[in-house]
Enzyme design. Sequence first.
Site, PDB file in Angstrom:
ATOM      1  N   GLU A 176       0.831  -1.205   0.000  1.00  0.00           N
ATOM      2  CA  GLU A 176       0.000   0.000   0.000  1.00  0.00           C
ATOM      3  C   GLU A 176       0.867   1.258   0.000  1.00  0.00           C
ATOM      4  OE1 GLU A 176      -3.370   0.315   2.798  1.00  0.00           O
ATOM      5  OE2 GLU A 176      -2.321   2.091   3.559  1.00  0.00           O
ATOM      6  N   PHE A 200       0.677   5.810  -0.476  1.00  0.00           N
ATOM      7  CA  PHE A 200      -0.173   6.999  -0.531  1.00  0.00           C
ATOM      8  C   PHE A 200       0.452   8.011  -1.481  1.00  0.00           C
ATOM      9  CE2 PHE A 200       2.718   7.941   3.062  1.00  0.00           C
ATOM     10  CZ  PHE A 200       3.159   9.216   2.729  1.00  0.00           C
ATOM     11  N   THR A 247      -3.958   4.784  -1.686  1.00  0.00           N
ATOM     12  CA  THR A 247      -4.948   5.355  -0.783  1.00  0.00           C
ATOM     13  C   THR A 247      -5.611   6.586  -1.381  1.00  0.00           C
ATOM     14  OG1 THR A 247      -3.364   6.771   0.390  1.00  0.00           O
ATOM     15  CG2 THR A 247      -3.659   4.523   1.210  1.00  0.00           C
ATOM     16  N   ARG A 270     -15.616   3.838   4.073  1.00  0.00           N
ATOM     17  CA  ARG A 270     -16.509   4.911   4.462  1.00  0.00           C
ATOM     18  C   ARG A 270     -15.791   6.245   4.463  1.00  0.00           C
ATOM     19  NH1 ARG A 270     -18.125   6.048  10.543  1.00  0.00           N
ATOM     20  NH2 ARG A 270     -16.011   6.884  10.346  1.00  0.00           N
ATOM     21  N   GLY A 271     -14.596   6.300   5.071  1.00  0.00           N
ATOM     22  CA  GLY A 271     -13.891   7.565   5.218  1.00  0.00           C
ATOM     23  C   GLY A 271     -14.182   8.178   6.562  1.00  0.00           C
ATOM     24  N   ASP A 272     -14.015   9.481   6.649  1.00  0.00           N
ATOM     25  CA  ASP A 272     -14.298  10.179   7.906  1.00  0.00           C
ATOM     26  C   ASP A 272     -15.760  10.021   8.287  1.00  0.00           C
ATOM     27  OD1 ASP A 272     -11.745  10.991   8.156  1.00  0.00           O
ATOM     28  OD2 ASP A 272     -12.074  13.065   7.565  1.00  0.00           O
ATOM     29  N   LYS A 316     -21.625  -5.379   4.556  1.00  0.00           N
ATOM     30  CA  LYS A 316     -20.779  -4.966   3.429  1.00  0.00           C
ATOM     31  C   LYS A 316     -20.527  -6.133   2.479  1.00  0.00           C
ATOM     32  CE  LYS A 316     -17.538  -3.092   6.123  1.00  0.00           C
ATOM     33  NZ  LYS A 316     -16.320  -2.339   6.550  1.00  0.00           N
ATOM     34  N   GLN A 374      -7.709  -3.484   8.949  1.00  0.00           N
ATOM     35  CA  GLN A 374      -6.903  -2.420   9.518  1.00  0.00           C
ATOM     36  C   GLN A 374      -5.703  -3.055  10.213  1.00  0.00           C
ATOM     37  OE1 GLN A 374      -5.725   0.518   9.459  1.00  0.00           O
ATOM     38  NE2 GLN A 374      -7.581   1.654  10.004  1.00  0.00           N
TER      39      GLN A 374
END
Length: 610
Positions: free
Chosen positions: A18, A20, A49, A108-110, A173, A184
């Site tokens: 991963e 960013f 990301t 989802r995000g924040d 989901k 996570q």
Amino acid sequence: MKLKQKLENRSRPFYTFEFFPPKTDQGFSNLLGRIERMAVFNPLAISVTWGASGSTKDRSLELAGLTQAEYGIETILHLTCTNTEGGMIDEALKGAKAHGIQNILALRGDPPRGAEYWIPTDPRFVHAKDLVAYIRSEPEYAEQFCVGVAGYPDGHPDHDVDEETELENLKAKVDAGADYIVTQLFYDVDGFLDWVKKVRAKGIQVPIIPGIMPIQSYASFLRVTKLCGTRIPSEIIAALDPIKHDDQKIKDYGIKLCINMIRRLYQEGHIQGYHFCTLNLEKSVRKVLEGLQWIGDGQKPAENKLIAESEEEREQAVNGESTLIITPHDATVSAMSSLAGKAPSEAGSVGRGELNHAATWDEFPNGRFGDFKSPAYGLQDLWDASSGLGVKPEQARAQWGYPKSVEDLTNFFLSYLHSKDGTTPFSSGPLFAETQMIIPHLEKLTKRGWWTVGSQPTVDAAPSEDEVVGWGPRGGYVFQKAFVEFFADPEDLQWLKNVVNKRGGGKVSFLAANVEGEYESNLEDDATNAVTWGIFPGQEVAQPTIIERENFLAWKDEAFGIWGAWAQIYPPDSAERKVLDHVRKTRWLVSVIHHDYKDTDALWTFLLQD
């Protein structure tokens, strides 16, 4: 090829990496070189990301498209769906399709802002399952994308629900059409294996890929695990505490820890796939894979023997034997002649030896004061963890109150200096011990209306073992130039410019910028200021803290973004929203450095003169 197809009938271990999108152009360019080198490790896929609310949309699509097209590796594009403007999700999905990307990690995000934040968002997307269901329901996307979702072995950091409810959310989901689960990060292997059993008991049978993050530095470890709500076993805390000031020892311990974790997961949980959160760094992941013998000449599945982690073995492995002795005088002379960046001249350049190797020149996370050329510069929050303010709105209001005037803000920052408040929007924890050394000076600046958000005292050849200012390997010496960073009115900036010109004597540097992008400084654009450095036995000069134009401007964007996020937790017409918006629009972020690191009062005497 879709990841779902690549996961079918696999008989050997596999892994994904991963990354960013870096904040700077040179960081982006150097990351491409890093990905090219890491591609030879044959990852099953690379994931990219997606910033909160689509904040890195363009860069994320560009990076994902390049990795897909240039290196022939399947790319997974992360996509967060909450707090997005109408049409952004379709725009992102169409962009991914145009780049040939077939894999999405739906997040989802924040926390959804909705009515509480008083800003418009796309009402279709409140949870990750909404994004999964949308992709599966649209003919244009249903067959194009393999969709993954996130799992939270330690519980979701933003969900105040019990484990059973969280498992039901995960099942929802998957029932909406998810093909696989990426978890996570975690460090509690026993807890993870128990969680997998509970997931399977719920009837969820899609592949589960555990998220693995090698510990790169103590500070980044604490920050990320706090954001993610990660449980840390007591034995890991006990192992890290005595070496927390030495990032190299922390890094070496993190490598061994990951090897042991993966071996246990492989042997006891029969888990074949692993998702590495690289933080855009290379060396630790490579060493973990080499330790597992999954790359190199002896490629084979994990063996039964675990890496020993006793204190004695760590000391022998990390320190080796060294008889080199240095003195403060030697260190000072060396520092004066050796303060220079070590970055490769271009993304693919490789020098001679480990120190100048393109793969290792930036071995540690590069925060706001790091080298802007590093792919790891400006470390971002991991996916689906709180960003911006780093806390929920109700927590923010409880901690930071309801400032209605400039005077309220001055009192708020003074309260933080007096340790009455444990955090600010700019500081996620209490003051460092070394900051206590300069509290009287910071208090005077704050009372003047210069709200300080970063600072450090001078340090001249302190032993690296010093409990307050020490860092790095034992037997070394550390140095610091004093600097302070604050928000000030335009009139105060003009005063500062005048006194720097009249009385700075060439020993004072400043950088200043506002939200509109205006920038002023008495430094050349390519000037580099190492304000923290260390001299250690058998090593070149280490420079963990640099202040220069590019990293200052990148931090400026984040800093004014924090003012905006802070304002948004209050209603639009409130006194709180108005004063915070006014500050964001009118104040300047200012950083001042005094280069005389032998005079402990030089910076403060200069700034506090009449």
